[in-house]
Design an enzyme around this catalytic site. Structure first.
Site, PDB file in Angstrom:
ATOM      1  N   GLY A  21      -0.547   4.919  -0.921  1.00  0.00           N
ATOM      2  CA  GLY A  21      -1.669   5.506  -0.193  1.00  0.00           C
ATOM      3  C   GLY A  21      -1.249   6.688   0.668  1.00  0.00           C
ATOM      4  O   GLY A  21      -0.106   7.151   0.606  1.00  0.00           O
ATOM      5  N   GLN A  22      -2.186   7.152   1.494  1.00  0.00           N
ATOM      6  CA  GLN A  22      -1.921   8.365   2.289  1.00  0.00           C
ATOM      7  C   GLN A  22      -0.706   8.173   3.198  1.00  0.00           C
ATOM      8  O   GLN A  22       0.175   9.030   3.257  1.00  0.00           O
ATOM      9  CB  GLN A  22      -3.142   8.725   3.159  1.00  0.00           C
ATOM     10  CG  GLN A  22      -2.978  10.065   3.865  1.00  0.00           C
ATOM     11  CD  GLN A  22      -3.921  10.260   5.053  1.00  0.00           C
ATOM     12  OE1 GLN A  22      -4.604   9.340   5.484  1.00  0.00           O
ATOM     13  NE2 GLN A  22      -3.946  11.462   5.589  1.00  0.00           N
ATOM     14  N   ILE A  67      -0.600  -1.831  -6.084  1.00  0.00           N
ATOM     15  CA  ILE A  67      -1.482  -2.543  -7.008  1.00  0.00           C
ATOM     16  C   ILE A  67      -1.458  -1.788  -8.342  1.00  0.00           C
ATOM     17  O   ILE A  67      -1.211  -0.564  -8.356  1.00  0.00           O
ATOM     18  CB  ILE A  67      -2.927  -2.667  -6.465  1.00  0.00           C
ATOM     19  CG1 ILE A  67      -3.460  -1.306  -6.010  1.00  0.00           C
ATOM     20  CG2 ILE A  67      -3.005  -3.676  -5.341  1.00  0.00           C
ATOM     21  CD1 ILE A  67      -4.938  -1.312  -5.655  1.00  0.00           C
ATOM     22  N   LYS A 111     -10.503  -3.958  12.062  1.00  0.00           N
ATOM     23  CA  LYS A 111      -9.357  -3.503  12.865  1.00  0.00           C
ATOM     24  C   LYS A 111      -9.282  -4.265  14.197  1.00  0.00           C
ATOM     25  O   LYS A 111      -8.189  -4.658  14.620  1.00  0.00           O
ATOM     26  CB  LYS A 111      -9.408  -1.989  13.087  1.00  0.00           C
ATOM     27  CG  LYS A 111      -9.135  -1.170  11.817  1.00  0.00           C
ATOM     28  CD  LYS A 111      -7.751  -1.434  11.254  1.00  0.00           C
ATOM     29  CE  LYS A 111      -7.424  -0.580  10.042  1.00  0.00           C
ATOM     30  NZ  LYS A 111      -6.180  -1.016   9.361  1.00  0.00           N
ATOM     31  N   TYR A 138     -15.119  -1.284   9.094  1.00  0.00           N
ATOM     32  CA  TYR A 138     -13.740  -0.837   9.315  1.00  0.00           C
ATOM     33  C   TYR A 138     -13.285  -1.225  10.722  1.00  0.00           C
ATOM     34  O   TYR A 138     -12.219  -1.814  10.910  1.00  0.00           O
ATOM     35  CB  TYR A 138     -13.687   0.676   9.121  1.00  0.00           C
ATOM     36  CG  TYR A 138     -12.322   1.307   9.275  1.00  0.00           C
ATOM     37  CD1 TYR A 138     -11.321   1.074   8.339  1.00  0.00           C
ATOM     38  CD2 TYR A 138     -12.048   2.160  10.335  1.00  0.00           C
ATOM     39  CE1 TYR A 138     -10.086   1.668   8.469  1.00  0.00           C
ATOM     40  CE2 TYR A 138     -10.812   2.773  10.463  1.00  0.00           C
ATOM     41  CZ  TYR A 138      -9.834   2.520   9.528  1.00  0.00           C
ATOM     42  OH  TYR A 138      -8.601   3.119   9.656  1.00  0.00           O
ATOM     43  N   GLY A 188       0.840  -1.207   0.000  1.00  0.00           N
ATOM     44  CA  GLY A 188       0.000   0.000   0.000  1.00  0.00           C
ATOM     45  C   GLY A 188       0.871   1.251   0.000  1.00  0.00           C
ATOM     46  O   GLY A 188       0.521   2.264   0.610  1.00  0.00           O
TER      47      GLY A 188
HETATM   48  N1  SER Z   1      -8.845   7.970   9.448  1.00  0.00           N
HETATM   49  C1  SER Z   1      -9.653   6.802   9.589  1.00  0.00           C
HETATM   50  C2  SER Z   1     -11.015   7.013   9.053  1.00  0.00           C
HETATM   51  O1  SER Z   1     -11.537   8.087   9.223  1.00  0.00           O
HETATM   52  C3  SER Z   1      -9.744   6.398  11.021  1.00  0.00           C
HETATM   53  O2  SER Z   1      -8.648   5.659  11.398  1.00  0.00           O
HETATM   54  O3  SER Z   1     -11.580   6.123   8.512  1.00  0.00           O
END
Ligand code: SER
Length: 320
Positions: free
Chosen positions: A11-12, A34, A146, A142, A8
């Site tokens: 990404g950010q 990717i 996690k 999400y 990744g």
């Molecule tokens: N920055 C993430 C989000 O807002 C949280 O970990 O999904």
């Protein structure tokens, strides 16, 4: 010397972490990506890169072998709001991907860093100074990935001795690669809007508090944790870390002090608002401070000066 694979890497977090690791270490620092998100510019030119889709265990294993990788930073994930629109994909990437990484790490003896998040907490968790060890019952995909990822990473450490470590990142504010689909993204977007248009439509209510951190501190957190003597670690997956806690009203006022004409309107996105309301207002990160010396440098005022200076210069050059 270290040989590191970043999954990744465009990404950010990855786009900045890869460059930071290349500046600190002399080994192979491999930018895994990717095909739809190829590295470009300095990220491409400053070191090796390889197609590594986290859902493809063979690609991970082959890259680990080819570059003699000893540490994997596993950054592939969908952020919170977008994960709600694609929960199956969020699980496939977040958990299927992590399982692949952990299996390769077990076989090839790699250390693994996987970011966790304030998203592990939910409405049942204490809201203020949320402790390290407390109720984690998120109601977002999400958060589910996690929490599960934290448990699986600890399992691989306890059962197989895989050196897994992690931090629960708060919202990350940065100016290189924009985040996509997170609940905390407003705190990045607000700076870009202030510079580009002088107006911002905020998707969260004015008093919605969440923890935040400037990207240089986030990079430091990840690298410092991976370097610390493991004998010091009581916890592993995952540590609360924070640098500041604010709400849209406070960050707006900080920007307005510097750009007096800056305007904000609140147009609430119900999904993001409900996610934000379920997350802590502020975290207790004393375990990270005690066990591996976590100590952030950037507060909201310093970060605001830096963000507006960097984005302002880029805007003048027509780059944003
Ligand atoms: N920055 C993430 C989000 O807002 C949280 O970990 O999904």
């Amino acid at each position: 010397m270290k040989n590191i694979l970043i999954i990744g890497s465009t990404g950010q977090i990855g786009s900045e972490l890869t460059m930071e690791l290349r500046s600190r270490y002399t080994g192979n620092i491999v930018a895994g990506y990717i095909p739809s998100a190829k590295p470009q510019g300095r990220l491409l030119e400053s070191g090796p890169s390889a197609v590594v889709d986290v859902t493809n265990a063979q690609q991970i294993a082959e890259t680990v072998d080819k570059y003699n990788i000893d540490t994997i930073y596993n950054l592939a994930a969908l952020l919170s709001a977008v994960a709600e629109s694609k929960p199956q994909l969020a699980w496939t990437i977040g958990m299927g991907g992590l399982f692949n990484v952990l299996e390769v790490a077990r076989e090839k003896k790699c250390a693994v860093f996987t970011p966790s998040s304030i998203g592990v907490f939910g409405n049942n968790s204490p809201k203020n100074k949320t402790p390290q060890d407390t109720i984690r019952q998120p109601r977002t995909m999400y958060g589910v990935t996690k929490v599960s990822g934290e448990l699986l990473s600890d399992y691989y450490f306890i059962r197989f001795g895989v050196d897994t470590r992690s931090v629960r990142f708060p919202g990350l504010i940065s100016n290189v690669t924009p985040p996509g689909g997170g609940t905390t993204d407003y705190a990045v977007d607000i700076y870009y809007s202030a510079i580009k248009t002088g107006k911002f439509e905020c998707p969260l209510g004015a008093d919605t508090y969440m923890d935040m951190m400037y990207m240089p501190d986030a990079l430091n957190a990840a690298i410092t944790l991976m370097e610390v003597d493991p004998a010091r670690l009581v916890h592993r997956n995952s540590f609360n870390v924070t640098a500041m806690s604010f709400c849209p009203k406070i960050i707006y006022e900080a920007i307005k002090k510097r750009i007096p004409d800056f305007e904000i309107t609140y147009i609430i996105d119900p999904l993001r608002q409900s996610i934000a309301d379920s997350w802590p207002d502020s975290l207790d990160d004393s375990c990270a401070r005690n066990e591996w010396g976590w100590n952030p440098y950037w507060d909201m005022e310093k970060m605001t000066d830096d963000m507006l200076t960097i984005l302002g210069e880029r805007h003048k050059k027509g780059l944003i």
